[in-house]
Design a protein around this motif. Structure first.
Motif, PDB file in Angstrom:
ATOM      1  N   GLY A  96     -22.248  19.529  34.854  1.00 52.75           N
ATOM      2  CA  GLY A  96     -23.400  18.891  34.223  1.00 52.75           C
ATOM      3  C   GLY A  96     -23.506  17.414  34.581  1.00 52.75           C
ATOM      4  O   GLY A  96     -22.849  16.925  35.504  1.00 52.75           O
ATOM      5  N   ALA A 148     -15.939  14.197  25.599  1.00 48.20           N
ATOM      6  CA  ALA A 148     -17.172  13.405  25.697  1.00 48.20           C
ATOM      7  C   ALA A 148     -18.282  14.054  24.884  1.00 48.20           C
ATOM      8  O   ALA A 148     -19.032  13.376  24.182  1.00 48.20           O
ATOM      9  N   GLY A 154     -16.868  21.790  31.778  1.00 50.25           N
ATOM     10  CA  GLY A 154     -18.255  21.324  31.834  1.00 50.25           C
ATOM     11  C   GLY A 154     -18.449  20.426  33.040  1.00 50.25           C
ATOM     12  O   GLY A 154     -19.203  19.449  32.997  1.00 50.25           O
TER      13      GLY A 154
HETATM   14  N1  LIG Z   1     -19.588  10.610  23.890  1.00 47.89           N
HETATM   15  C1  LIG Z   1     -20.512   9.977  24.603  1.00 47.89           C
HETATM   16  O1  LIG Z   1     -20.582   8.749  24.651  1.00 47.89           O
HETATM   17  C2  LIG Z   1     -21.484  10.816  25.400  1.00 47.89           C
HETATM   18  C3  LIG Z   1     -22.299  10.249  26.375  1.00 47.89           C
HETATM   19  C4  LIG Z   1     -23.130  11.081  27.112  1.00 47.89           C
HETATM   20  C5  LIG Z   1     -23.165  12.452  26.839  1.00 47.89           C
HETATM   21  N2  LIG Z   1     -22.394  12.936  25.846  1.00 47.89           N
HETATM   22  C6  LIG Z   1     -22.367  14.377  25.545  1.00 47.89           C
HETATM   23  O2  LIG Z   1     -21.642  15.007  26.573  1.00 47.89           O
HETATM   24  C7  LIG Z   1     -22.086  16.353  26.691  1.00 47.89           C
HETATM   25  C8  LIG Z   1     -22.359  16.651  28.136  1.00 47.89           C
HETATM   26  O3  LIG Z   1     -23.440  15.873  28.562  1.00 47.89           O
HETATM   27  P1  LIG Z   1     -24.113  16.257  29.941  1.00 47.89           P
HETATM   28  O4  LIG Z   1     -25.156  15.234  30.200  1.00 47.89           O
HETATM   29  O5  LIG Z   1     -23.087  16.528  30.958  1.00 47.89           O
HETATM   30  O6  LIG Z   1     -24.796  17.630  29.506  1.00 47.89           O
HETATM   31  P2  LIG Z   1     -25.418  18.673  30.420  1.00 47.89           P
HETATM   32  O7  LIG Z   1     -25.775  18.077  31.730  1.00 47.89           O
HETATM   33  O8  LIG Z   1     -26.494  19.334  29.643  1.00 47.89           O
HETATM   34  O9  LIG Z   1     -24.231  19.731  30.640  1.00 47.89           O
HETATM   35  C9  LIG Z   1     -24.600  20.929  31.175  1.00 47.89           C
HETATM   36  C10 LIG Z   1     -23.395  21.526  31.834  1.00 47.89           C
HETATM   37  O10 LIG Z   1     -22.529  22.115  30.847  1.00 47.89           O
HETATM   38  C11 LIG Z   1     -21.936  23.228  31.454  1.00 47.89           C
HETATM   39  N3  LIG Z   1     -21.581  24.331  30.561  1.00 47.89           N
HETATM   40  C12 LIG Z   1     -22.426  25.075  29.798  1.00 47.89           C
HETATM   41  N4  LIG Z   1     -21.726  26.030  29.160  1.00 47.89           N
HETATM   42  C13 LIG Z   1     -20.412  25.878  29.543  1.00 47.89           C
HETATM   43  C14 LIG Z   1     -19.207  26.566  29.228  1.00 47.89           C
HETATM   44  N5  LIG Z   1     -19.185  27.590  28.373  1.00 47.89           N
HETATM   45  N6  LIG Z   1     -18.063  26.125  29.789  1.00 47.89           N
HETATM   46  C15 LIG Z   1     -18.059  25.091  30.642  1.00 47.89           C
HETATM   47  N7  LIG Z   1     -19.177  24.416  31.007  1.00 47.89           N
HETATM   48  C16 LIG Z   1     -20.335  24.807  30.449  1.00 47.89           C
HETATM   49  C17 LIG Z   1     -22.993  23.755  32.380  1.00 47.89           C
HETATM   50  O11 LIG Z   1     -22.317  24.334  33.468  1.00 47.89           O
HETATM   51  P3  LIG Z   1     -22.648  25.810  33.933  1.00 47.89           P
HETATM   52  O12 LIG Z   1     -24.137  25.886  34.120  1.00 47.89           O
HETATM   53  O13 LIG Z   1     -21.865  25.923  35.196  1.00 47.89           O
HETATM   54  O14 LIG Z   1     -22.211  26.692  32.798  1.00 47.89           O
HETATM   55  C18 LIG Z   1     -23.843  22.584  32.775  1.00 47.89           C
HETATM   56  O15 LIG Z   1     -23.622  22.191  34.119  1.00 47.89           O
HETATM   57  C19 LIG Z   1     -23.289  16.490  25.749  1.00 47.89           C
HETATM   58  O16 LIG Z   1     -22.854  17.096  24.553  1.00 47.89           O
HETATM   59  C20 LIG Z   1     -23.694  15.058  25.480  1.00 47.89           C
HETATM   60  O17 LIG Z   1     -24.318  14.913  24.223  1.00 47.89           O
HETATM   61  C21 LIG Z   1     -21.554  12.167  25.139  1.00 47.89           C
END
Ligand SMILES: NC(=O)c1ccc[n+]([C@@H]2O[C@H](COP(=O)([O-])OP(=O)(O)OC[C@H]3O[C@@H](n4cnc5c(N)ncnc54)[C@H](OP(=O)(O)O)[C@@H]3O)[C@@H](O)[C@H]2O)c1
Length: 320
Positions: free
Chosen positions: A157, A237, A154
């Motif tokens: 993102g 995460a 991921g």
């Molecule tokens: N634990 C915490 O404290 C915390 C804090 C913030 C966020 N989060 C969580 O972290 C996650 C990521 O957040 P984010 O802001 O990065 O989300 P995001 O921006 O929506 O992530 C989107 C990215 O995920 C990638 N993706 C989609 N399908 C994929 C696959 N099959 N394999 C690999 N990559 C894939 C996409 O890449 P491609 O388009 O290249 O597929 C895209 O660039 C979310 O679930 C969010 O709720 C957790």
């Protein structure tokens, strides 16, 4: 003032542009003229009230307790509460608040740091939640060391692009996993190797890693565990519902057997790490990736785009 409000749970159509009273800062708050705000997965989870825990965070089982939407903010201080000494009107700052998708927002002083002068408001607004998550995943949960081999799933993102850049800044050898559309961008951010997940499976090349970060995890926790070297660490995460459940429930259990450790990172926003990220921004060690810019009245489209799951870097709402 104009603000995006969310008064019931649901899809992006519940986000409305409304005329509301300008907020008044409490003793430990400042009033900001918002110049930019960025969208996080948290915003659409709170908007939907799903999973259920989102309703606890939003403060209401039937409807959100606070109608304001958006956490990540950058702007100019307009006025300060009676107990505030760190900031004065006119200061340019960034950090987190509740209700960033608005012309004005109040933010607590311990959630704000000065914006580096040469960094734009939109770049600064991209950083707080995703940057803090990436930093804490690598440094605190992952115990990253220079020279280690790291896999980021991921990687393209919001969280992933910061994870990639911070891992490189800390001296790691980084393998980024993303879709074909983002391969060039991952190389440009410094990835030593990029795996296009539509053509290659990171488990099939025999490579094993000191640290695997599921920035947006799409595989089973057992797959990530198999990608680890002896004594390696997997840090999750976020990702899909089942991945999050596995991260919360199975990671502690699987860590009991053997030397591989599996952890779920729960990012804690605070002044210390906002200062670390401010320094990295100022030195150009992190350069936020902004895929799209939206006007305030387009906030629902911005959230819709991020919720679709393939945003590259961050979506940012920019004020005139
Ligand atoms: N634990 C915490 O404290 C915390 C804090 C913030 C966020 N989060 C969580 O972290 C996650 C990521 O957040 P984010 O802001 O990065 O989300 P995001 O921006 O929506 O992530 C989107 C990215 O995920 C990638 N993706 C989609 N399908 C994929 C696959 N099959 N394999 C690999 N990559 C894939 C996409 O890449 P491609 O388009 O290249 O597929 C895209 O660039 C979310 O679930 C969010 O709720 C957790």
């Amino acid at each position: 003032m104009k603000a995006i409000v969310c008064t019931r749970y649901g899809g992006p159509d519940v986000l409305r542009l409304a005329e509301v009273a300008t907020p008044v800062p409490a003793d430990n708050e400042v009033l900001l003229r918002v110049r930019a705000a960025s969208v996080n997965a948290l915003d659409w989870r709170l908007m939907r009230g799903k999973p259920l825990i989102a309703r606890f965070i939003a403060g209401g089982m039937r409807r959100p307790a606070h109608a304001g939407v958006g956490r990540d903010v950058a702007g100019e201080v307009v006025s300060v509460g009676t107990g505030v000494t760190r900031f004065a009107p006119g200061d340019a700052v960034f950090g987190a608040c509740i209700g960033a998708f608005a012309e004005y927002a109040c933010a607590k002083v311990d959630r704000l740091v000065p914006k580096p002068a040469h960094v734009s408001f939109e770049s600064a607004a991209a950083v707080p939640v995703a940057g803090t998550t990436a930093l804490q995943a690598l440094r605190d949960s992952g115990r990253i060391k220079a020279g280690q081999r790291i896999l980021i799933d991921g990687a393209s993102g919001g969280v992933g692009t910061f994870t990639l850049q911070i891992a490189k800044a800390l001296g790691a050898n980084v393998t980024a996993v993303c879709s074909p559309a983002n391969v060039d961008a991952a190389h440009a951010m410094g990835a030593d190797r990029v795996i296009d997940y539509t053509r290659e499976d990171f488990l099939q090349d025999g490579q094993r890693y000191d640290l695997v970060v599921g920035a947006n995890a799409h595989r089973s926790i057992f797959d990530y565990r198999r990608a680890l070297r002896e004594a390696g660490i997997y840090v999750m995460a976020g990702g899909g519902g089942s991945q999050i459940l596995q991260g919360l429930l199975l990671a502690p259990l699987l860590s009991l057997a053997g030397r591989r450790k599996l952890r779920f990172v729960g990012a804690k926003l605070g002044l210390g790490d906002l200062h670390v990220l401010q320094g990295m921004l100022a030195e150009g060690k992190i350069v936020p990736v902004i895929e799209r810019r939206y006007a305030l009245h387009e906030a629902a489209d911005a959230v819709r785009h991020v919720e679709a799951g393939h945003a590259r870097g961050k979506a940012v709402i920019v004020m005139p």
